[in-house]
Design a protein around this motif. Structure first.
Motif, PDB file in Angstrom:
ATOM      1  N   VAL A 109      45.225  38.806  43.235  1.00  0.00           N
ATOM      2  CA  VAL A 109      44.436  40.058  43.185  1.00  0.00           C
ATOM      3  C   VAL A 109      43.765  40.934  44.630  1.00  0.00           C
ATOM      4  O   VAL A 109      44.046  41.866  45.249  1.00  0.00           O
ATOM      5  N   ALA A 110      43.266  39.699  45.699  1.00  0.00           N
ATOM      6  CA  ALA A 110      43.331  40.225  47.103  1.00  0.00           C
ATOM      7  C   ALA A 110      44.356  41.080  47.316  1.00  0.00           C
ATOM      8  O   ALA A 110      44.019  41.871  48.322  1.00  0.00           O
ATOM      9  N   HIS A 111      45.274  40.686  47.649  1.00  0.00           N
ATOM     10  CA  HIS A 111      46.236  41.318  48.602  1.00  0.00           C
ATOM     11  C   HIS A 111      46.912  42.854  48.148  1.00  0.00           C
ATOM     12  O   HIS A 111      46.571  43.899  48.201  1.00  0.00           O
ATOM     13  N   ARG A 112      46.326  43.033  46.409  1.00  0.00           N
ATOM     14  CA  ARG A 112      47.429  44.163  45.696  1.00  0.00           C
ATOM     15  C   ARG A 112      45.465  45.232  46.045  1.00  0.00           C
ATOM     16  O   ARG A 112      45.807  46.317  46.606  1.00  0.00           O
ATOM     17  N   LEU A 113      44.039  44.725  46.207  1.00  0.00           N
ATOM     18  CA  LEU A 113      42.969  45.560  46.601  1.00  0.00           C
ATOM     19  C   LEU A 113      42.555  45.663  48.029  1.00  0.00           C
ATOM     20  O   LEU A 113      42.696  46.949  48.674  1.00  0.00           O
ATOM     21  N   SER A 114      43.440  44.795  48.403  1.00  0.00           N
ATOM     22  CA  SER A 114      43.537  45.231  50.309  1.00  0.00           C
ATOM     23  C   SER A 114      44.077  46.214  50.989  1.00  0.00           C
ATOM     24  O   SER A 114      44.004  46.904  51.608  1.00  0.00           O
ATOM     25  N   ALA A 115      44.884  46.907  49.398  1.00  0.00           N
ATOM     26  CA  ALA A 115      45.717  48.035  50.193  1.00  0.00           C
ATOM     27  C   ALA A 115      44.595  48.921  49.999  1.00  0.00           C
ATOM     28  O   ALA A 115      45.099  50.818  50.823  1.00  0.00           O
ATOM     29  N   HIS A 116      43.389  49.032  49.317  1.00  0.00           N
ATOM     30  CA  HIS A 116      42.705  49.816  49.533  1.00  0.00           C
ATOM     31  C   HIS A 116      41.059  49.728  50.161  1.00  0.00           C
ATOM     32  O   HIS A 116      40.019  50.161  49.650  1.00  0.00           O
ATOM     33  N   GLY A 117      41.027  48.962  51.410  1.00  0.00           N
ATOM     34  CA  GLY A 117      40.254  48.248  51.684  1.00  0.00           C
ATOM     35  C   GLY A 117      39.802  46.823  51.714  1.00  0.00           C
ATOM     36  O   GLY A 117      40.503  46.364  51.301  1.00  0.00           O
ATOM     37  N   ARG A 118      38.755  46.817  52.903  1.00  0.00           N
ATOM     38  CA  ARG A 118      39.049  45.240  53.011  1.00  0.00           C
ATOM     39  C   ARG A 118      38.833  44.225  52.055  1.00  0.00           C
ATOM     40  O   ARG A 118      37.508  44.355  51.147  1.00  0.00           O
ATOM     41  N   VAL A 119      38.531  43.104  51.705  1.00  0.00           N
ATOM     42  CA  VAL A 119      38.632  42.589  50.942  1.00  0.00           C
ATOM     43  C   VAL A 119      38.020  40.482  51.029  1.00  0.00           C
ATOM     44  O   VAL A 119      37.918  40.610  52.580  1.00  0.00           O
ATOM     45  N   ALA A 120      37.261  40.255  50.844  1.00  0.00           N
ATOM     46  CA  ALA A 120      36.412  38.746  50.288  1.00  0.00           C
ATOM     47  C   ALA A 120      36.808  38.066  49.789  1.00  0.00           C
ATOM     48  O   ALA A 120      36.177  37.996  48.234  1.00  0.00           O
ATOM     49  N   VAL A 121      36.952  36.518  49.616  1.00  0.00           N
ATOM     50  CA  VAL A 121      38.123  35.840  48.643  1.00  0.00           C
ATOM     51  C   VAL A 121      36.771  34.723  48.436  1.00  0.00           C
ATOM     52  O   VAL A 121      37.048  33.708  49.873  1.00  0.00           O
ATOM     53  N   LEU A 122      35.511  34.657  47.909  1.00  0.00           N
ATOM     54  CA  LEU A 122      34.578  33.763  48.194  1.00  0.00           C
ATOM     55  C   LEU A 122      35.252  33.048  46.674  1.00  0.00           C
ATOM     56  O   LEU A 122      35.261  32.746  45.429  1.00  0.00           O
ATOM     57  N   ASP A 123      35.330  31.263  47.382  1.00  0.00           N
ATOM     58  CA  ASP A 123      35.669  30.261  46.448  1.00  0.00           C
ATOM     59  C   ASP A 123      34.790  29.303  46.296  1.00  0.00           C
ATOM     60  O   ASP A 123      34.065  28.799  47.252  1.00  0.00           O
ATOM     61  N   VAL A 124      34.033  29.464  45.266  1.00  0.00           N
ATOM     62  CA  VAL A 124      32.948  28.484  44.425  1.00  0.00           C
ATOM     63  C   VAL A 124      33.032  27.247  43.934  1.00  0.00           C
ATOM     64  O   VAL A 124      32.631  26.529  43.123  1.00  0.00           O
ATOM     65  N   ASP A 125      34.280  26.941  43.745  1.00  0.00           N
ATOM     66  CA  ASP A 125      35.332  25.895  43.387  1.00  0.00           C
ATOM     67  C   ASP A 125      34.478  25.105  44.129  1.00  0.00           C
ATOM     68  O   ASP A 125      34.532  23.932  45.087  1.00  0.00           O
ATOM     69  N   TYR A 126      34.510  23.311  43.350  1.00  0.00           N
ATOM     70  CA  TYR A 126      34.026  22.040  43.636  1.00  0.00           C
ATOM     71  C   TYR A 126      35.154  21.722  45.114  1.00  0.00           C
ATOM     72  O   TYR A 126      35.306  20.525  46.247  1.00  0.00           O
ATOM     73  N   HIS A 127      36.566  22.285  44.680  1.00  0.00           N
ATOM     74  CA  HIS A 127      37.434  21.693  45.565  1.00  0.00           C
ATOM     75  C   HIS A 127      37.984  23.121  45.911  1.00  0.00           C
ATOM     76  O   HIS A 127      37.936  24.278  46.369  1.00  0.00           O
ATOM     77  N   HIS A 128      38.550  22.295  47.380  1.00  0.00           N
ATOM     78  CA  HIS A 128      38.637  23.409  48.664  1.00  0.00           C
ATOM     79  C   HIS A 128      40.279  24.190  48.104  1.00  0.00           C
ATOM     80  O   HIS A 128      41.058  23.499  47.222  1.00  0.00           O
ATOM     81  N   GLY A 129      40.527  25.502  48.520  1.00  0.00           N
ATOM     82  CA  GLY A 129      40.929  26.378  48.027  1.00  0.00           C
ATOM     83  C   GLY A 129      42.216  26.408  49.041  1.00  0.00           C
ATOM     84  O   GLY A 129      41.885  27.630  49.328  1.00  0.00           O
ATOM     85  N   ASN A 130      42.762  25.542  48.849  1.00  0.00           N
ATOM     86  CA  ASN A 130      43.984  25.754  50.284  1.00  0.00           C
ATOM     87  C   ASN A 130      44.663  26.892  50.200  1.00  0.00           C
ATOM     88  O   ASN A 130      45.194  27.399  51.061  1.00  0.00           O
ATOM     89  N   GLY A 131      45.058  26.456  48.849  1.00  0.00           N
ATOM     90  CA  GLY A 131      46.215  27.732  48.507  1.00  0.00           C
ATOM     91  C   GLY A 131      45.553  29.002  48.853  1.00  0.00           C
ATOM     92  O   GLY A 131      46.241  29.871  50.170  1.00  0.00           O
ATOM     93  N   THR A 132      44.263  29.587  48.967  1.00  0.00           N
ATOM     94  CA  THR A 132      44.429  30.828  49.499  1.00  0.00           C
ATOM     95  C   THR A 132      43.125  31.022  51.148  1.00  0.00           C
ATOM     96  O   THR A 132      44.428  31.776  51.613  1.00  0.00           O
ATOM     97  N   GLN A 133      43.620  29.954  51.603  1.00  0.00           N
ATOM     98  CA  GLN A 133      43.390  29.939  52.983  1.00  0.00           C
ATOM     99  C   GLN A 133      44.539  29.719  53.701  1.00  0.00           C
ATOM    100  O   GLN A 133      44.704  30.516  55.034  1.00  0.00           O
ATOM    101  N   ASN A 134      45.554  29.470  52.619  1.00  0.00           N
ATOM    102  CA  ASN A 134      47.257  29.477  53.652  1.00  0.00           C
ATOM    103  C   ASN A 134      47.911  30.382  53.771  1.00  0.00           C
ATOM    104  O   ASN A 134      48.288  30.714  54.623  1.00  0.00           O
ATOM    105  N   ILE A 135      47.055  31.816  51.991  1.00  0.00           N
ATOM    106  CA  ILE A 135      48.602  32.500  52.169  1.00  0.00           C
ATOM    107  C   ILE A 135      47.227  33.484  53.414  1.00  0.00           C
ATOM    108  O   ILE A 135      48.676  34.734  54.072  1.00  0.00           O
ATOM    109  N   PHE A 136      46.017  33.218  53.291  1.00  0.00           N
ATOM    110  CA  PHE A 136      45.646  34.778  54.638  1.00  0.00           C
ATOM    111  C   PHE A 136      45.176  33.700  55.302  1.00  0.00           C
ATOM    112  O   PHE A 136      44.343  34.787  56.575  1.00  0.00           O
ATOM    113  N   TYR A 137      45.921  32.743  56.400  1.00  0.00           N
ATOM    114  CA  TYR A 137      45.445  32.552  57.445  1.00  0.00           C
ATOM    115  C   TYR A 137      45.623  32.943  58.845  1.00  0.00           C
ATOM    116  O   TYR A 137      44.678  33.013  59.367  1.00  0.00           O
ATOM    117  N   GLU A 138      46.664  33.958  58.641  1.00  0.00           N
ATOM    118  CA  GLU A 138      46.657  34.527  59.706  1.00  0.00           C
ATOM    119  C   GLU A 138      46.304  36.085  59.518  1.00  0.00           C
ATOM    120  O   GLU A 138      46.716  36.813  60.341  1.00  0.00           O
TER     121      GLU A 138
END
Length: 582
Positions: free
Chosen positions: A412-441
C-alpha cells in the motif's frame, strides 16, 4: 445520480481534477468574481489558514467524476463558526436536488465542527435594496430555499449597507441556527461580523465601514427576520454520519481458507469476527468490496523469485497439508536475545509460519484489500481500513514469517508513494521488521515502529533504536523499542514522539499497521493497554489530519479484540474531526 464528498486539499490527483472543475463553475456562475480568486483556489486549500480561516470544498459528482455542483465552506476555527462562501450547481446540471444535497451536507459539517450557527450572505428580496426585477426574483427563490432550513436574514443591523452610494443589491447576512435555538449575544455577533468583513473582505471594506456595521449591532441576542415564505422549516435530519465521512471498510471475506488448526496457532479466523462484531456497532464504517489487483503490485516490494516460490509451493501442496520451514538463514548474531532457548530460532525468521495450499491465496486477498483501501484514498476519502488476515508486517523483501507472507502495508505504501510522501506507523507489539527491510534505503517512505524491545520480543533480530536506515534512507527509519512493562500513559508518550517525527516529515499519506496485541492479556505480548488507551492512540493519530489507511496486523486476545478495535477507530475518527476544526 451523484455523490458528495469534501476536498480539504489537492494532495491526490482526483481532488486536483475536481477543483479544476469547481473553478470552471465558479467562473461560469459568478462572472463578477475576480479571476485571481478563482485561480488561487488550489493554493488557498494548500495553505488552510493563510486567510485566517480554513476552506473546505464539497463537490457533488456524477459518473466519471463529473462535478455537478459545489459548496465552498470557510471555517473560522478560532471563533468556532462556519461561513458558506459559495453554493452552486453547474449550468448543465441545474436542479435534480444537487443544491439541496450540498446544503444539507454543509449543515452536517458545520454541526460536526461544533458551530452554533452557519452564516452566509444572500442578495436581498426587498425592491428598495435591489432594483433589477429579474435578479429580485432569483433572490426571492434563493431566500425561500434557505428559509426551509430555518435560515433567515439577521435584522436590525447595517450589514446590507452598500460599500458606496452607486452600489445596488448589497447582501443580507443570513444565519442558519442548525436546528437549535439561536442564542448569540451582541459580543458574539460582533466577533463574527468583524471576522467576515476584515478577513474575507479585507481589501474591500474600509475600517470606517467595518466600524459602522459593528456599531449598528444592537444590544441583546441576535434576531432573525420572521419567516416570510415557509410556514414550517424542514424537519431536522436524523443524526448520522454522511457516507463521505465514514471509514471505508474492506475485508478479505475469503480469509478463513487459511486456517491452521494446530494448538497454539493464535492467528485464527475468529479474530476477524471478533473485530467486525464490535466496530460495526459504531456506525463509522462504510463497506467496500475488495478489487483484484495484478501480482506486479506485490513484486514491486517483494523479490520476484520469492513471490514465485510461494505461489508455486502453495499450489502444489496437498489439501490440509502444512509444511514448516526447517532450514534457516543466518541472522544478526551480534545481538542475541536474553533466553538461550530463543537463540535457537534467532538465526531464522521463525519455525511457526507454515506453508499450505491456501497461504498464497489468503495473502493475495489481504493485499487486494489493502490496495482497495489505497484506491479509496486516491478517490478522495480520508480514512480506510483493510481488515485482513493473514497479517503482513513481518514479511521482508524476500522472506516470510510471524504469520506473515506478503507485506500488505508495504504494498500500500509503495502504491501511494507515486502520489506523495508516505509514513508507515507500526503500532503492533512486535517490530515491523518486514516494512523496515523493504524501505530501509528509501527516503520517500518514512517507517516508524513502536514495539517490545528485541532483546525479549519477536522477531528478536531487528527493531533496535540505532537502526535508522541506509544510503538515501538514512534517518527515514525510526524504532521505539519499549520495555516488557508498559502502560497506556507510557505508550502514549512514545506515540507522541513518533508523531512529532511524522509531522516534521509532512507525509501526504499515513499507513497505520494496527496491532491490537499491546492489549492487556494478549497471549503474545506483555503490555497493559486497555480500551481507553486505544481510543487515545487513535485520537492522536487522527489529529494529524492526513489521508490514512489502517491495515490490520496482530492482536490475539479475542475477548477484548473487538472492543479495543472499536475504541481505536472512534478515537481515530474523533482525531480527524479535531484536525478539521484546527
Amino acid at each position: 445520480m451523484f455523490s458528495i464528498r469534501p476536498i480539504y486539499d489537492t494532495t491526490v490527483p482526483v481532488d486536483a481534477q475536481s477543483i479544476e472543475q469547481v473553478q470552471t463553475i465558479l467562473a461560469e456562475r459568478f462572472p463578477l468574481i475576480a479571476a485571481e480568486e478563482v485561480a488561487n483556489l488550489p493554493a488557498t486549500l494548500k495553505n488552510p489558514l493563510g486567510k485566517g480561516y480554513r476552506t473546505i470544498v464539497f463537490v457533488a459528482e456524477g459518473q466519471r467524476r463529473l462535478v455537478q455542483g459545489f459548496a465552498l465552506l470557510c471555517h473560522f476555527s478560532d471563533l468556532r463558526f462556519c461561513y458558506l462562501d459559495y453554493l452552486s450547481v453547474s449550468l448543465r446540471h441545474g436542479g435534480h436536488g444537487v443544491g439541496s444535497a450540498l446544503y444539507e451536507r454543509v449543515r452536517e459539517e458545520a454541526k460536526a465542527l461544533g458551530d452554533t450557527a452557519l452564516f452566509f450572505e444572500c442578495l436581498p428580496d426587498d425592491p428598495a435594496l435591489c432594483r433589477d426585477p429579474e435578479l429580485l426574483r432569483e433572490n426571492v427563490a434563493r431566500l425561500r430555499f434557505y428559509e426551509r432550513y430555518g435560515a433567515r436574514p439577521i435584522i436590525n443591523t447595517a450589514y446590507e449597507t452598500p460599500l458606496s452610494a452607486e452600489d445596488d443589491c448589497a447582501p443580507y447576512l443570513v444565519a442558519d441556527p442548525l436546528d437549535k435555538p439561536l442564542r448569540l449575544s451582541r459580543e458574539r455577533v460582533r466577533h463574527v461580523v468583524r471576522a467576515v468583513l476584515e478577513r474575507k473582505y479585507k481589501e474591500k471594506c474600509s475600517p470606517q465601514y467595518v466600524k459602522m456595521v459593528l456599531d449598528s449591532i444592537p444590544a441583546g441576542n441576535l434576531a432573525l427576520r420572521d419567516p416570510r415564505y415557509v410556514r414550517e422549516t424542514a424537519p431536522p435530519r436524523v443524526p448520522g454520519i454522511s457516507a463521505d465521512r465514514r471509514i471505508a471498510l474492506i475485508c478479505n471475506e475469503n480469509h478463513a481458507i487459511h486456517h491452521i488448526r494446530e494448538r497454539g496457532y493464535v492467528e485464527s479466523p475468529v479474530r476477524m469476527k471478533s473485530i467486525l462484531k464490535e466496530i460495526e456497532k459504531t456506525g463509522l464504517f462504510l463497506r467496500r468490496q475488495p478489487r483484484h489487483f495484478a501480482e506486479r503490485h506485490i513484486t514491486q516490494v517483494h523479490d520476484r523469485q520469492f513471490v514465485s516460490y510461494l505461489r508455486t509451493v502453495c499450489a502444489n501442496l496437498p489439501e490440509k497439508k502444512s509444511v514448516y520451514p526447517y532450514v534457516f538463514p543466518i541472522r544478526n548474531a551480534a545481538r542475541p536475545p536474553r533466553e538461550l532457548a530463543v537463540r535457537a530460532g534467532y538465526y531464522c525468521i521463525d519455525t511457526f509460519t507454515p506453508l499450505n495450499g491456501n497461504a498464497y491465496a489468503a495473502a493475495r486477498g489481504a493485499v487486494d484489500c489493502g490496495l482497495t483501501a489505497a484506491e479509496e484514498l486516491l478517490a478522495g476519502r480520508r480514512l480506510a481500513y483493510a481488515l485482513v488476515r493473514p497479517p503482513g508486517h513481518h514479511a521482508e523483501r524476500r522472506a516470510f514469517g510471524g504469520f506473515c507472507y506478503f507485506n500488505t502495508s508495504a504494498v500500500v505504501a509503495h502504491r501511494l508513494s507515486a502520489h506523495g510522501r508516505v509514513a508507515v506507523l507500526d503500532v503492533d507489539y512486535h517490530h515491523g521488521n518486514g516494512t523496515q527491510n523493504i524501505f530501509y534505503e528509501r527516503s520517500d517512505v518514512l517507517t516508524l515502529s513502536i514495539h517490545g524491545h528485541p532483546k525479549f520480543a519477536y522477531p528478536y533480530f531487528s527493531g533496535f533504536a540505532e537502526e535508522r536506515g541506509e544510503g538515501a534512507g538514512l534517518g527515514y527509519n525510526r524504532n521505539y523499542p519499549l520495555p516488557e512493562e508498559v502502560d497506556g500513559e507510557r505508550y502514549a508518550e512514545t506515540l507522541r514522539q513518533a508523531l512529532k517525527v511524522m509531522a516534521d516529515f509532512d507525509p501526504a499519506f499515513v499507513i497505520v499497521g494496527l496491532g491490537l496485541d499491546p492489549a492487556k492479556g494478549d497471549p503474545t505480548g506483555t503490555w497493559r493497554l486497555q480500551a481507553r488507551d486505544f481510543f487515545l492512540n487513535g485520537r492522536l493519530i487522527g489529529a494529524l489530519g492526513r489521508h490514512t489507511v489502517v491495515v490490520q496486523e496482530g492482536g490475539y486476545r479475542i475477548r477484548s479484540l473487538g472492543v479495543n478495535a472499536a475504541n481505536f477507530f472512534q478515537g481515530l475518527f474523533e482525531g480527524m474531526q479535531i484536525a478539521r476544526r484546527s
